[in-house]
Structures are given as structure tokens and as C-alpha cells.
Design a protein around this motif. Structure first.
Motif, PDB file in Angstrom:
ATOM      1  N   GLY A 160       0.850  -1.193   0.000  1.00 36.24           N
ATOM      2  CA  GLY A 160       0.000   0.000   0.000  1.00 36.24           C
ATOM      3  C   GLY A 160       0.882   1.239   0.000  1.00 36.24           C
ATOM      4  O   GLY A 160       0.610   2.229   0.678  1.00 36.24           O
ATOM      5  N   THR A 202       1.475   3.606  -2.001  1.00 36.25           N
ATOM      6  CA  THR A 202       1.032   4.882  -2.569  1.00 36.25           C
ATOM      7  C   THR A 202       0.030   5.606  -1.673  1.00 36.25           C
ATOM      8  O   THR A 202      -0.423   6.706  -1.998  1.00 36.25           O
ATOM      9  CB  THR A 202       0.384   4.641  -3.946  1.00 36.25           C
ATOM     10  OG1 THR A 202      -0.620   3.618  -3.791  1.00 36.25           O
ATOM     11  CG2 THR A 202       1.390   4.168  -4.970  1.00 36.25           C
ATOM     12  N   SER A 258      -1.570   6.890   2.333  1.00 35.85           N
ATOM     13  CA  SER A 258      -1.110   7.803   3.383  1.00 35.85           C
ATOM     14  C   SER A 258      -0.034   7.140   4.254  1.00 35.85           C
ATOM     15  O   SER A 258       1.061   7.699   4.453  1.00 35.85           O
ATOM     16  CB  SER A 258      -2.333   8.230   4.212  1.00 35.85           C
ATOM     17  OG  SER A 258      -1.958   8.720   5.445  1.00 35.85           O
ATOM     18  N   SER A 318       4.291  -2.222  -3.055  1.00 33.62           N
ATOM     19  CA  SER A 318       3.057  -2.607  -3.746  1.00 33.62           C
ATOM     20  C   SER A 318       2.038  -1.483  -3.666  1.00 33.62           C
ATOM     21  O   SER A 318       2.127  -0.591  -2.820  1.00 33.62           O
ATOM     22  CB  SER A 318       2.467  -3.900  -3.157  1.00 33.62           C
ATOM     23  OG  SER A 318       1.744  -3.607  -1.979  1.00 33.62           O
ATOM     24  N   ALA A 319       1.089  -1.555  -4.594  1.00 32.48           N
ATOM     25  CA  ALA A 319      -0.075  -0.673  -4.587  1.00 32.48           C
ATOM     26  C   ALA A 319      -1.201  -1.434  -5.266  1.00 32.48           C
ATOM     27  O   ALA A 319      -0.975  -2.528  -5.804  1.00 32.48           O
ATOM     28  CB  ALA A 319       0.229   0.626  -5.336  1.00 32.48           C
ATOM     29  N   GLN A 356      -3.657   0.018  -7.749  1.00 38.98           N
ATOM     30  CA  GLN A 356      -3.768   0.293  -9.180  1.00 38.98           C
ATOM     31  C   GLN A 356      -3.104   1.577  -9.652  1.00 38.98           C
ATOM     32  O   GLN A 356      -3.026   1.815 -10.853  1.00 38.98           O
ATOM     33  CB  GLN A 356      -5.243   0.278  -9.622  1.00 38.98           C
ATOM     34  CG  GLN A 356      -6.132   1.116  -8.762  1.00 38.98           C
ATOM     35  CD  GLN A 356      -7.621   0.824  -8.991  1.00 38.98           C
ATOM     36  OE1 GLN A 356      -8.433   1.647  -8.677  1.00 38.98           O
ATOM     37  NE2 GLN A 356      -7.969  -0.316  -9.526  1.00 38.98           N
ATOM     38  N   VAL A 407      -2.028  -1.409   3.504  1.00 37.62           N
ATOM     39  CA  VAL A 407      -3.191  -1.638   2.640  1.00 37.62           C
ATOM     40  C   VAL A 407      -4.431  -1.257   3.440  1.00 37.62           C
ATOM     41  O   VAL A 407      -4.467  -1.430   4.655  1.00 37.62           O
ATOM     42  CB  VAL A 407      -3.261  -3.132   2.220  1.00 37.62           C
ATOM     43  CG1 VAL A 407      -4.547  -3.458   1.490  1.00 37.62           C
ATOM     44  CG2 VAL A 407      -2.043  -3.489   1.373  1.00 37.62           C
ATOM     45  N   THR A 408      -5.447  -0.739   2.762  1.00 33.66           N
ATOM     46  CA  THR A 408      -6.651  -0.384   3.496  1.00 33.66           C
ATOM     47  C   THR A 408      -7.702  -1.498   3.373  1.00 33.66           C
ATOM     48  O   THR A 408      -7.842  -2.109   2.322  1.00 33.66           O
ATOM     49  CB  THR A 408      -7.185   0.986   3.009  1.00 33.66           C
ATOM     50  OG1 THR A 408      -8.132   1.444   3.942  1.00 33.66           O
ATOM     51  CG2 THR A 408      -7.807   0.931   1.643  1.00 33.66           C
ATOM     52  N   GLY A 409      -8.389  -1.812   4.482  1.00 38.21           N
ATOM     53  CA  GLY A 409      -9.520  -2.734   4.459  1.00 38.21           C
ATOM     54  C   GLY A 409      -9.146  -4.211   4.499  1.00 38.21           C
ATOM     55  O   GLY A 409      -7.978  -4.585   4.641  1.00 38.21           O
ATOM     56  N   ASN A 424      -2.708  -1.956   8.897  1.00 36.85           N
ATOM     57  CA  ASN A 424      -3.991  -2.529   8.452  1.00 36.85           C
ATOM     58  C   ASN A 424      -4.712  -3.189   9.635  1.00 36.85           C
ATOM     59  O   ASN A 424      -4.673  -4.411   9.819  1.00 36.85           O
ATOM     60  CB  ASN A 424      -3.725  -3.561   7.337  1.00 36.85           C
ATOM     61  CG  ASN A 424      -4.995  -4.202   6.818  1.00 36.85           C
ATOM     62  OD1 ASN A 424      -5.323  -5.316   7.200  1.00 36.85           O
ATOM     63  ND2 ASN A 424      -5.720  -3.519   5.975  1.00 36.85           N
ATOM     64  N   GLU A 434      -7.661  -3.743  10.119  1.00 39.01           N
ATOM     65  CA  GLU A 434      -8.749  -4.641   9.733  1.00 39.01           C
ATOM     66  C   GLU A 434      -8.323  -6.108   9.824  1.00 39.01           C
ATOM     67  O   GLU A 434      -9.140  -6.979  10.130  1.00 39.01           O
ATOM     68  CB  GLU A 434      -9.229  -4.307   8.308  1.00 39.01           C
ATOM     69  CG  GLU A 434      -9.896  -2.933   8.171  1.00 39.01           C
ATOM     70  CD  GLU A 434      -8.913  -1.788   7.844  1.00 39.01           C
ATOM     71  OE1 GLU A 434      -7.677  -1.973   7.998  1.00 39.01           O
ATOM     72  OE2 GLU A 434      -9.393  -0.710   7.425  1.00 39.01           O
ATOM     73  N   ASP A 460      -0.599   1.799  14.285  1.00 38.63           N
ATOM     74  CA  ASP A 460      -1.608   2.736  14.795  1.00 38.63           C
ATOM     75  C   ASP A 460      -1.005   3.501  15.971  1.00 38.63           C
ATOM     76  O   ASP A 460      -0.399   2.884  16.870  1.00 38.63           O
ATOM     77  CB  ASP A 460      -2.805   1.926  15.322  1.00 38.63           C
ATOM     78  CG  ASP A 460      -4.059   2.204  14.534  1.00 38.63           C
ATOM     79  OD1 ASP A 460      -4.229   3.341  14.060  1.00 38.63           O
ATOM     80  OD2 ASP A 460      -4.878   1.279  14.395  1.00 38.63           O
ATOM     81  N   GLY A 501      -6.165   8.366   4.648  1.00 40.00           N
ATOM     82  CA  GLY A 501      -6.964   7.917   3.510  1.00 40.00           C
ATOM     83  C   GLY A 501      -8.459   8.093   3.798  1.00 40.00           C
ATOM     84  O   GLY A 501      -8.848   8.252   4.963  1.00 40.00           O
ATOM     85  N   MET A 530       2.243  10.541  12.001  1.00 40.45           N
ATOM     86  CA  MET A 530       2.305   9.083  11.879  1.00 40.45           C
ATOM     87  C   MET A 530       3.710   8.566  11.606  1.00 40.45           C
ATOM     88  O   MET A 530       3.989   7.383  11.805  1.00 40.45           O
ATOM     89  CB  MET A 530       1.354   8.596  10.771  1.00 40.45           C
ATOM     90  CG  MET A 530      -0.108   8.524  11.164  1.00 40.45           C
ATOM     91  SD  MET A 530      -0.402   7.595  12.695  1.00 40.45           S
ATOM     92  CE  MET A 530       0.081   5.947  12.243  1.00 40.45           C
TER      93      MET A 530
END
Ligand SMILES: NC(=O)c1ccc[n+]([C@@H]2O[C@H](COP(=O)([O-])OP(=O)(O)OC[C@H]3O[C@@H](n4cnc5c(N)ncnc54)[C@H](OP(=O)(O)O)[C@@H]3O)[C@@H](O)[C@H]2O)c1
Length: 387
Positions: free
Chosen positions: A16, A18, A20, A42-43, A45, A104-106, A127, A129, A153, A208, A269
């Protein structure tokens, strides 16, 4: 983990990269060129910012998990660029980093977290989640391979740091702080008519879109309560939340002898990100020093569960356990996307999440298949209720 006394740079993966968290992690890496070597980026897209980071950091490999363009180059600056979610997991195994920052989000971040732990690498976890969906599985996987999970976090990083001041049996309770988000002083009527643009304006943190909306409903704090339980192995009645509008005290640990340790700092952060990579060491860095005299006062108050019912749902997850955490998370992701698309009001997010929890037939969360099934079923249900 890099063995003590080993002076080679830490091999770092940034998933993730790319976003925040990802871009702030790369700022930390750029500030510490002798200590950090980026081996994987990684990202999802966005090719352009990923390509620019590839050119700057020259990792061993890079991945776009979900490219929208058919015309993705196989090499960027001579470095292999792979495509697909499986390629990201394979790249974690083949590069075998010392530390993986999962930004990565989610729910999409879960498999990468698990692969990192299976490989025995240190997981610097933004992450949250992953922990909400699969805390038990993450911990048992880490135990098997000896991998460590270090929170990124700021609240959990603060608790982790405060825990250096005592052992687990000496903890009376942990106290997570919350900024309260943009609606902390708004009436229920104002919250009911909040627009996505208003919800995306966090007073203290630039993040994000998904986590920013979560902060505005206090669902972010709900996720963090569940994450804290999974990380620090404490019962629900020893986890508390307090609203602290200034976001200077990042969280606290109260010990059985009545001593409370807090970790303080300006909201940035990069501090907990760097600590997650450097710990147990601390590296000197440029940071904005805390000027308490000019701040004057720090404020604390109890959260209002009537205006912010999402927070209460976390304690139900802690009570009932099993795959209910995966349901809360999945329902929230679908509802937040619907809110951002202008399809539902802000308060309806918590209503939909609660309804998904009510409809869920709870099962133990020890197997990945059961967790993913609970996630899928909750998404389908909430989609159906929205449309
Ligand atoms: N931002 C903060 O200050 C903060 C603080 C604490 C915790 N966190 C947590 O950190 C995580 C990331 O938050 P964020 O604010 O950085 O989000 P963000 O700005 O939206 O960035 C998300 C990143 O994840 C990438 N991505 C999305 N799905 C992916 C997938 N399946 N595989 C690989 N990469 C994927 C995105 O790539 P594209 O750019 O290509 O879409 C982007 O790089 C969240 O879990 C959040 O709760 C964030």
C-alpha cells in the motif's frame, strides 16, 4: 527480525506504498538510508506514484495488485513489476523482508498480513482490519513461526511503548485516546445531515478516505478497541476509550499500583511508523518537538455512545467473539463506500453494521475459510439492504 548487533540495513517491504501510511513510510525510509533498504513495494492500481517510488528506492520487485490498465510495463527502471493479488503474496515470500509495513486499506490486507506472519517476518501493522477480522488466527500464526506483530496505529504504538514500563500481569487497564473526529461537538441532527466532504475533514490527522470516515463515526475507535484486545490480550472491561481533542496523548496504560504511563507527541504518523521498524531501538530523527507550554491545556472527556453508537458495537464483538469482528468490519466497509457515494447518511453506517451483526450466525474465527465466508455474507447482505 534483524539479529541484535547486526548492522546491515533492515530489508523493508511497503504494502500500500502509494497511500497515506505507505508514502509516510517511504519518507521514513528516505530519512534513514543507512538503516533501511526497501526491497518490495506494492499498490492496488495507481501506477504513476508506484513507478516514481520504484525509481527512487529501487526495490527488488514491485506489485500492482489490481491494475485497471492492460498496458502495464513488465519492468520499471529495470525492476520487475508484477500484477495481481497472488503476486503480492508470492513477492512477500520471495523477497523475505525483515519487516513488512502493511499499509493496505480494508479486508484486502488480511492475506498479506497472514503471509508475512507465515514467513516469520516482523509485521508492522497499520492494516487494523486484519486484527479485527482474524486476531486469533494472526496470533496463532505468529506464535507458530516466531513472527512479531508490531502496531503502527499511534494508539497501539503508544500502549506498546508504555508496556515497556511493566509486565502484562501488572496492567490494570489500557486507555485509548480518540480525537473525536469532525463531529465531536455536533448535535445528532447535524451528524444526520453530514456530507462526505464534511466527514473527510479530520481535525488532527491527514489519512486515507476510509479511515477518515471511520474516525468521524468513531468506528475507527471501535476497530481499535478490537485490535487492542487482540494485540494485548486483555478482557473488555480493561479497555477504555477517552475523547482527547488535541491528539497529543496517544494512549495510556494504567498499572495495578495506580501509576499511569502515557506516550505523548505531536500528531505525526511517521513517529509510530519509524518506531514499528526500529524497535526495540529508537533512531534519532527530525520531528516537531512537543511544546506543552504553548498548547496550554489538554482536554479529556467520556465518549457519547448515543451520538456515536459504532463504538458500543466493538464491545459486543469482544463479548461474543468468533467471526463477529469480520462481520462488523465487512459491513462497515460496504456502508462507508455507500456513504462516500452519497447513497446513505452517516448514522446509517452504524445501523447497517448492527443489523449485519444481528443477522450473523456466529462461528469460531480459528479458520481462514470461516472468516472469509463471514466477510462475504455480511458484504452481500449490506449491499442488498442499501440498494
Ligand atoms: N493514514 C493514517 O494516518 C492511518 C493511521 C493509522 C492506521 N491506518 C490504517 O492503515 C491502513 C491504510 O490507511 P491509509 O490511510 O494509508 O489508506 P489509503 O491512503 O487509502 O491508502 C491505501 C493504500 O493501499 C493500497 N491498496 C488498496 N488495496 C490494496 C490491495 N488489495 N493490495 C495492495 N495495495 C492495496 C492503495 O493503492 P492505490 O493507491 O493504488 O489505490 C494505497 O496504496 C488502513 O488500514 C488504516 O486503517 C492509517
Amino acid at each position: 527480525m534483524v539479529p541484535e548487533g547486526d548492522s546491515r540495513p533492515i530489508r523493508l517491504a511497503v504494502l500500500g506504498s502509494t497511500g497515506s501510511i505507505g508514502s509516510q513510510t517511504l519518507e521514513v525510509a528516505a530519512d534513514q538510508p543507512d538503516r533501511i533498504s526497501v526491497v518490495l513495494l506494492s499498490a492496488r492500481q495507481r501506477l504513476e506514484p508506484l513507478a516514481s517510488a520504484i525509481t527512487t528506492f529501487r526495490p527488488e520487485t514491485a506489485v500492482l495488485t489490481d491494475p485497471t490498465d492492460d498496458d502495464i510495463p513488465a519492468l520499471v527502471a529495470g525492476i520487475p513489476l508484477l500484477c495481481g493479488a497472488q503476486a503480492q503474496l508470492d513477492a512477500i515470500s520471495s523477497t523475505h523482508p525483515d519487516v513488512v509495513v502493511n499499509g493496505v486499506t480494508g479486508a484486502q490486507g488480511l492475506l498479506a498480513s497472514l503471509r508475512t506472519l507465515e514467513e516469520g517476518c516482523t509485521l508492522a501493522l497499520a492494516n487494523k482490519e486484519s486484527m479485527v477480522m482474524a486476531g486469533e488466527l494472526m496470533r496463532s500464526t505468529a506464535q507458530k513461526t516466531g513472527a512479531r506483530i508490531i502496531p503502527v496505529d499511534s494508539e497501539h504504538s503508544a500502549i506498546d511503548q508504555c508496556l515497556r514500563g511493566g509486565n502484562h500481569g501488572e496492567v490494570a487497564r489500557i486507555i485509548l485516546t480518540a480525537s473525536g473526529g469532525p463531529f465531536r461537538d455536533s448535535s445528532a441532527e447535524e451528524i444526520a445531515s453530514a456530507t462526505p466532504q464534511q466527514a473527510l475533514e479530520n481535525p488532527n490527522w491527514e489519512m486515507g478516505p476510509k479511515i477518515t470516515v471511520d474516525s468521524s463515526t468513531l468506528m475507527n475507535k471501535a476497530l481499535e478497541v478490537i485490535e487492542a484486545q487482540a494485540l494485548f490480550d486483555l478482557p473488555a472491561d480493561r479497555i477504555e476509550v477517552v475523547i482527547h481533542p488535541e491528539s497529543i496523548v496517544h494512549s495510556m496504560v494504567e498499572f495495578v499500583d495506580g501509576s499511569t504511563l502515557a506516550q505523548l507527541g505531536c500528531p505525526d504518523m511517521k513517529v509510530p511508523i519509524q518506531y514499528a521498524i526500529s524497535q526495540p531501538q529508537r533512531w534519532p530523527t527530525r520531528f516537531k518537538p512537543l511544546d506543552l507550554a504553548s498548547l496550554g491545556s489538554l482536554n479529556f472527556r467520556a465518549p457519547d455512545l448515543n451520538r456515536f453508537p459504532a463504538l458500543g458495537l466493538a464491545f459486543r464483538v469482544l463479548d461474543e467473539g468468533g467471526t463477529l469482528g469480520a462481520v462488523l468490519n465487512a459491513a462497515n466497509e460496504v456502508a462507508v463506500a455507500a456513504f462516500l457515494a452519497g447513497k446513505i447518511s452517516l448514522p446509517r453506517i452504524a445501523t447497517l453494521v448492527e443489523r449485519a451483526m444481528d443477522h450473523h450466525d456466529n462461528t469460531p474465527a480459528t479458520r481462514l475459510e470461516a472468516i472469509l465466508e463471514a466477510d462475504r455474507a455480511a458484504r452481500d447482505r449490506v449491499q442488498e439492504w442499501i440498494f
